[in-house]
Design an enzyme around this catalytic site. Structure first.
Site, PDB file in Angstrom:
ATOM      1  N   ARG A  15       0.880  -1.183   0.000  1.00  0.00           N
ATOM      2  CA  ARG A  15       0.000   0.000   0.000  1.00  0.00           C
ATOM      3  C   ARG A  15       0.908   1.222   0.000  1.00  0.00           C
ATOM      4  O   ARG A  15       1.675   1.431   0.938  1.00  0.00           O
ATOM      5  CB  ARG A  15      -0.909   0.007   1.227  1.00  0.00           C
ATOM      6  CG  ARG A  15      -1.666   1.304   1.394  1.00  0.00           C
ATOM      7  CD  ARG A  15      -2.764   1.248   2.426  1.00  0.00           C
ATOM      8  NE  ARG A  15      -3.902   0.494   1.934  1.00  0.00           N
ATOM      9  CZ  ARG A  15      -5.128   0.553   2.463  1.00  0.00           C
ATOM     10  NH1 ARG A  15      -5.381   1.342   3.487  1.00  0.00           N
ATOM     11  NH2 ARG A  15      -6.111  -0.179   1.958  1.00  0.00           N
TER      12      ARG A  15
ATOM     13  N   HIS B 206      -7.426   0.545  -6.371  1.00  0.00           N
ATOM     14  CA  HIS B 206      -7.625  -0.332  -5.201  1.00  0.00           C
ATOM     15  C   HIS B 206      -8.284  -1.627  -5.712  1.00  0.00           C
ATOM     16  O   HIS B 206      -9.449  -1.911  -5.438  1.00  0.00           O
ATOM     17  CB  HIS B 206      -8.514   0.382  -4.183  1.00  0.00           C
ATOM     18  CG  HIS B 206      -8.459  -0.177  -2.797  1.00  0.00           C
ATOM     19  ND1 HIS B 206      -7.634  -1.232  -2.452  1.00  0.00           N
ATOM     20  CD2 HIS B 206      -9.132   0.160  -1.660  1.00  0.00           C
ATOM     21  CE1 HIS B 206      -7.800  -1.504  -1.172  1.00  0.00           C
ATOM     22  NE2 HIS B 206      -8.696  -0.674  -0.672  1.00  0.00           N
TER      23      HIS B 206
ATOM     24  N   GLN C 266     -10.066  -4.218  -3.395  1.00  0.00           N
ATOM     25  CA  GLN C 266     -11.372  -3.726  -2.964  1.00  0.00           C
ATOM     26  C   GLN C 266     -12.434  -4.045  -4.019  1.00  0.00           C
ATOM     27  O   GLN C 266     -13.524  -4.528  -3.707  1.00  0.00           O
ATOM     28  CB  GLN C 266     -11.287  -2.200  -2.740  1.00  0.00           C
ATOM     29  CG  GLN C 266     -12.575  -1.560  -2.300  1.00  0.00           C
ATOM     30  CD  GLN C 266     -12.981  -1.968  -0.897  1.00  0.00           C
ATOM     31  OE1 GLN C 266     -12.207  -1.833   0.036  1.00  0.00           O
ATOM     32  NE2 GLN C 266     -14.202  -2.467  -0.745  1.00  0.00           N
TER      33      GLN C 266
ATOM     34  N   ASP D 206     -17.372   6.524  -1.211  1.00  0.00           N
ATOM     35  CA  ASP D 206     -16.078   6.433  -0.526  1.00  0.00           C
ATOM     36  C   ASP D 206     -15.848   7.789   0.143  1.00  0.00           C
ATOM     37  O   ASP D 206     -16.559   8.762  -0.157  1.00  0.00           O
ATOM     38  CB  ASP D 206     -14.981   6.127  -1.585  1.00  0.00           C
ATOM     39  CG  ASP D 206     -13.580   6.030  -1.011  1.00  0.00           C
ATOM     40  OD1 ASP D 206     -13.444   5.862   0.218  1.00  0.00           O
ATOM     41  OD2 ASP D 206     -12.620   6.131  -1.792  1.00  0.00           O
TER      42      ASP D 206
ATOM     43  N   CYS E  95     -16.607   1.334   0.795  1.00  0.00           N
ATOM     44  CA  CYS E  95     -15.390   0.537   1.037  1.00  0.00           C
ATOM     45  C   CYS E  95     -14.901   0.648   2.484  1.00  0.00           C
ATOM     46  O   CYS E  95     -14.150  -0.205   2.933  1.00  0.00           O
ATOM     47  CB  CYS E  95     -14.293   0.966   0.078  1.00  0.00           C
ATOM     48  SG  CYS E  95     -13.936   2.727   0.177  1.00  0.00           S
TER      49      CYS E  95
ATOM     50  N   ARG F  11     -13.620  -8.914   1.651  1.00  0.00           N
ATOM     51  CA  ARG F  11     -12.206  -8.614   1.389  1.00  0.00           C
ATOM     52  C   ARG F  11     -11.342  -9.847   1.689  1.00  0.00           C
ATOM     53  O   ARG F  11     -10.440 -10.207   0.941  1.00  0.00           O
ATOM     54  CB  ARG F  11     -11.735  -7.434   2.275  1.00  0.00           C
ATOM     55  CG  ARG F  11     -12.387  -6.093   2.008  1.00  0.00           C
ATOM     56  CD  ARG F  11     -12.019  -5.539   0.653  1.00  0.00           C
ATOM     57  NE  ARG F  11     -10.587  -5.509   0.434  1.00  0.00           N
ATOM     58  CZ  ARG F  11      -9.761  -4.532   0.852  1.00  0.00           C
ATOM     59  NH1 ARG F  11     -10.249  -3.478   1.469  1.00  0.00           N
ATOM     60  NH2 ARG F  11      -8.455  -4.590   0.616  1.00  0.00           N
TER      61      ARG F  11
HETATM   62  N1  NVA Z   1     -10.090   6.523  -1.294  1.00  0.00           N
HETATM   63  C1  NVA Z   1      -9.758   6.083   0.033  1.00  0.00           C
HETATM   64  C2  NVA Z   1      -9.970   4.621   0.166  1.00  0.00           C
HETATM   65  C3  NVA Z   1      -9.737   4.072   1.545  1.00  0.00           C
HETATM   66  C4  NVA Z   1      -9.923   2.589   1.592  1.00  0.00           C
HETATM   67  C5  NVA Z   1      -8.312   6.439   0.323  1.00  0.00           C
HETATM   68  O1  NVA Z   1      -7.465   6.286  -0.565  1.00  0.00           O
HETATM   69  O2  NVA Z   1      -8.026   6.877   1.432  1.00  0.00           O
HETATM   70  N1   CP Z   2     -11.333  -0.382   2.458  1.00  0.00           N
HETATM   71  C1   CP Z   2     -10.065  -0.414   2.886  1.00  0.00           C
HETATM   72  O1   CP Z   2      -9.114  -0.602   2.124  1.00  0.00           O
HETATM   73  O2   CP Z   2      -9.931  -0.233   4.234  1.00  0.00           O
HETATM   74  P1   CP Z   2      -8.560  -0.028   5.021  1.00  0.00           P
HETATM   75  O3   CP Z   2      -8.021   1.331   4.614  1.00  0.00           O
HETATM   76  O4   CP Z   2      -8.956  -0.073   6.453  1.00  0.00           O
HETATM   77  O5   CP Z   2      -7.615  -1.113   4.633  1.00  0.00           O
END
Ligand code: NVA
Ligand code: CP
Length: 308
Positions: free
Chosen positions: A106, A133, A136, A227, A267, A295
């Site tokens: 990540r 993502h 997801q 989101d 999500c 997930r």
């Molecule tokens: N768009 C959000 C998704 C979190 C799972 C982010 O990147 O923070």
């Molecule tokens: N939806 C998702 O990726 O959640 P986290 O940021 O908690 O991993």
């Protein structure tokens, strides 16, 4: 009996790294794992987690998925490793792929993820970047399939920021050939190259619709998805985005525009009274926690394919 298949691509960096058939196979495997019909053992396999951003679901669902498969994980972040002190990705990747069998990363830039994949001798999974993502999206489409049994005639409407989550929905939606509508404020449209790729897959079917009108996008939709308005790394834009996205909340008026059997997805993490009201979040139409659970099942399926 269903078995994991070797995927054409070594890595899962993007929703386009599987074919439609591979994507559907992963969903089938995930359902078997969920029903405990499948016993795949990846004994002694190690998943390395490299998380430059916070995570609850992705980290824990990968850890539990690996544990259920009989393997184990190591969890690295910039403050407890040399990554935060600037060790080059190409060195980190070459070292970690000698210890681990697969890496889930990540980070911010998709190009950094690609750099890891270039130097790693083991598969690399996108655990979220600013661009995509894809894990997801696997869970999202499993949740949709559980509800509607197939993707025929499913209209998926995403309301909010044209961000990583929206981009992966667009690409996976194109793979599956479903109608995808995005409603976002002007200037917050999804990534141009993602849209071009989806349109190239969709051909002349006009399946991807992008609008600045959430009500138009919600009309008759089967799935309403949202989101956070400010993603990780956008903390300094929060005040401005809260204003710009003010009319993009999924509330009961918007839900009334959708199909009567529509479901609500998010999500997570969610900010009530921003992108979604508490009423809608907690309503009978919400499949948000089923989606979060999924997930783990899709990642079990993905790992079993990548390690086959
Ligand atoms: N768009 C959000 C998704 C979190 C799972 C982010 O990147 O923070
Ligand atoms: N939806 C998702 O990726 O959640 P986290 O940021 O908690 O991993």
């Amino acid at each position: 009996m269903l078995n994991p298949i070797k995927l054409e691509s070594k890595n899962f960096l993007s929703s386009l790294d599987t074919s439609c058939e591979e994507f559907l196979h992963i969903l089938e495997l995930a359902k078997s794992f969920k029903n405990k019909d499948l016993n795949v053992k990846l004994k002694e396999k190690v998943l390395g987690l490299i998380f430059d951003k916070s995570s609850t679901r992705t980290r824990v669902s990968f850890q539990v998925a690996m544990s259920r498969l009989g393997g184990t994980t190591v969890d690295l972040n910039p403050t407890t490793s040399q990554i935060g002190r600037g060790e080059p990705i190409r060195d980190t990747a070459r070292v970690l792929s000698r210890y681990c069998d697969v890496l889930a990363i990540r980070t911010f830039k998709q190009t950094d993820l690609e750099e890891y994949a270039k130097w790693s001798t083991k598969p690399v999974i996108n655990a979220l970047t600013d661009l995509e993502h894809p894990c997801q999206a696997l869970a999202d489409f499993l949740t949709i399939q559980e509800e509607f049994l197939d993707f025929k005639n499913v209209v998926l409407t995403f309301i909010g920021d044209g961000n990583n989550v929206a981009n992966s929905l667009i690409l996976s939606g194109a793979l599956l050939g479903i109608e995808l509508r995005i409603a976002c404020p002007e200037g917050y449209e999804p990534n141009r190259s993602v849209v071009n790729k989806a349109n190239a897959i969709n051909g002349n079917k006009n399946l991807l619709k992008i609008t600045n009108d959430p009500h138009k996008a919600a009309l008759g939709a089967n799935v309403l998805y949202t989101d956070v308005w400010s993603s990780m790394g956008e903390e300094n834009q929060k005040e401005e985005k809260d204003k710009v996205f003010n009319s993009f909340t999924i509330n009961s008026h918007l839900v009334d525009k959708a199909d009567k059997d529509a479901i609500i997805l998010h999500c997570l993490p969610a900010y009530r009274s921003k992108e979604i009201t508490d009423e809608v979040f907690e309503s009978a139409k919400s499949r948000i926690f089923q989606q979060a659970e999924n997930r783990m099942h899709v990642q079990q399926a993905l790992l079993s394919c990548l390690l086959t």
